[in-house]
Design a protein around this motif. Structure first.
Motif: not given
Length: 159
Positions: A53-59, A61-65, A111-127
């Motif tokens: 559920v939490q991963r879906e919610r993180l997605m 965040y990436v999708l809607r901000g 959100p970028a996994g265990l690395q915390g937060w990063e700036t990347a394309s929305r697509l890369d963050l969702l992958w």
């Protein structure tokens, strides 16, 4: 000649397939075993199910901000976890459908996994979020493979 789908369409299909697989496993898991913790796993079945559920919610965040309920504790009942997973996934699907090709490529902080937060394309963050979901699904499969549980194939699918 076969056509190549844009990468975001491929991602949307992969996310949908992973949701169906995870949903099937969660739906088959006995609620009475949610607090089980196999010896080689550091999380209970309930904690791992809630991570879906939490991963879906993180997605989301990436999708809607924005998203909600990220800090919410895991419910006690499997049926409640399933209902929240279904709702978060429906919201993700709606958000995916609204994005333009330009928005998929837009660079955002997320959100970028265990690395915390990063700036990347929305697509890369969702992958990245998808990879984390697969990781949690694999750990959940350990619970399914434990004694007195339902049978699961090597790929983590229900037999």
């Amino acid at each position: 000649t076969p056509t190549v789908s844009p990468e975001w369409l491929v991602l949307a299909e992969v996310l949908e397939r992973e949701f169906r697989n995870a949903r099937r496993m969660l739906g088959a898991f006995p609620s009475s075993r949610l607090e089980d913790r196999p010896p080689d796993c550091s999380h209970t079945a309930r904690e791992l199910a809630w991570a879906f559920v939490q991963r879906e919610r993180l997605m989301l965040y990436v999708l809607r901000g924005r998203t909600s309920d990220l800090g919410k504790p895991a419910p006690e009942q499997c049926s409640t976890i399933l209902a929240e997973y279904d709702e978060a996934h429906r919201e993700s699907r709606r958000a995916i459908a609204r994005l333009s090709p330009e928005q998929w490529r837009e660079r955002i902080s997320g959100p970028a996994g265990l690395q915390g937060w990063e700036t990347a394309s929305r697509l890369d963050l969702l992958w990245s979020a998808w990879k984390e979901l697969v990781h949690h699904v694999a750990h959940f499969a350990v619970h399914l493979r434990s004694p007195d549980s339902i049978e699961v194939t090597a790929a983590g699918e229900l037999a």
